[in-house]
Design a protein around this motif. Sequence first.
Motif, mmCIF file in Angstrom:
data_model
loop_
_atom_site.group_PDB
_atom_site.id
_atom_site.type_symbol
_atom_site.label_atom_id
_atom_site.label_comp_id
_atom_site.label_asym_id
_atom_site.label_seq_id
_atom_site.Cartn_x
_atom_site.Cartn_y
_atom_site.Cartn_z
ATOM 1 N N ASN A 1 -2.641 8.597 -7.814
ATOM 2 C CA ASN A 1 -2.842 7.564 -8.831
ATOM 3 C C ASN A 1 -4.227 7.713 -9.440
ATOM 4 O O ASN A 1 -5.175 8.074 -8.783
ATOM 5 C CB ASN A 1 -2.699 6.172 -8.221
ATOM 6 C CG ASN A 1 -1.277 5.863 -7.840
ATOM 7 O OD1 ASN A 1 -0.357 6.502 -8.337
ATOM 8 N ND2 ASN A 1 -1.095 4.904 -6.962
ATOM 9 N N SER B 1 -8.411 2.586 -8.693
ATOM 10 C CA SER B 1 -8.317 2.934 -7.277
ATOM 11 C C SER B 1 -8.935 4.305 -7.026
ATOM 12 O O SER B 1 -9.498 4.545 -5.976
ATOM 13 C CB SER B 1 -6.853 2.923 -6.810
ATOM 14 O OG SER B 1 -6.118 3.919 -7.488
ATOM 15 N N ASP C 1 0.829 -1.211 0.000
ATOM 16 C CA ASP C 1 0.000 0.000 0.000
ATOM 17 C C ASP C 1 0.863 1.261 0.000
ATOM 18 O O ASP C 1 0.555 2.230 -0.698
ATOM 19 C CB ASP C 1 -0.930 0.015 1.207
ATOM 20 C CG ASP C 1 -2.045 -1.008 1.083
ATOM 21 O OD1 ASP C 1 -2.299 -1.495 -0.035
ATOM 22 O OD2 ASP C 1 -2.663 -1.325 2.121
ATOM 23 N N THR D 1 2.019 2.001 -3.363
ATOM 24 C CA THR D 1 0.945 2.501 -4.225
ATOM 25 C C THR D 1 0.620 3.964 -3.952
ATOM 26 O O THR D 1 0.451 4.751 -4.876
ATOM 27 C CB THR D 1 -0.334 1.661 -4.023
ATOM 28 O OG1 THR D 1 -0.032 0.295 -4.341
ATOM 29 C CG2 THR D 1 -1.463 2.147 -4.906
#
Length: 157
Positions: free
Chosen positions: A106, A110, A57, A60
């Motif tokens: 991002n 997501s 995570d 990310t």
Amino acid sequence: MLNEVKFIGNLTKDVELRKTASGKSVTNLDIALNYFVQSEKKTEFVQVILWEKQAEDANTYLSKGRQVYVEAKVVVRKRNIEGKNIPIPEFHGDKVLYLGAASNQNTGSSQQTSNNRNDYDHTKRGHDPFSSQNGDGMFNTSNNFNSAADYSSPFGR
């Protein structure tokens, strides 16, 4: 016995995900901790190790400059330095909250699910806390957030 440290600081470099020989995900958070002694600004640097889902995570959602809050435990490892076993403390992250705005947000799936509260489990550690925002970018104050807190301060004052 209590073995816990807490940090609030900014990442000094981008997160790089690695795999151990056994296939476990691991990453380091390099964090700058700023504080003042009288009127002089001081900075200390620490490294926090994250494992498995938290490491994935962090890779990310985090990038250089992002502010984080970390709760970690201290693990002392012996390192052989010039023939001597020197104890070196390591900080292993137990809980990580991503503070401030993401500099590299991002896009894609997501981002699409970030506004749907039913798709996000708020009890899991290591997820981007800003994915619990409602559609207009404001915090949802129902999940133990202090709606009277001043979010411009990391301490909610």
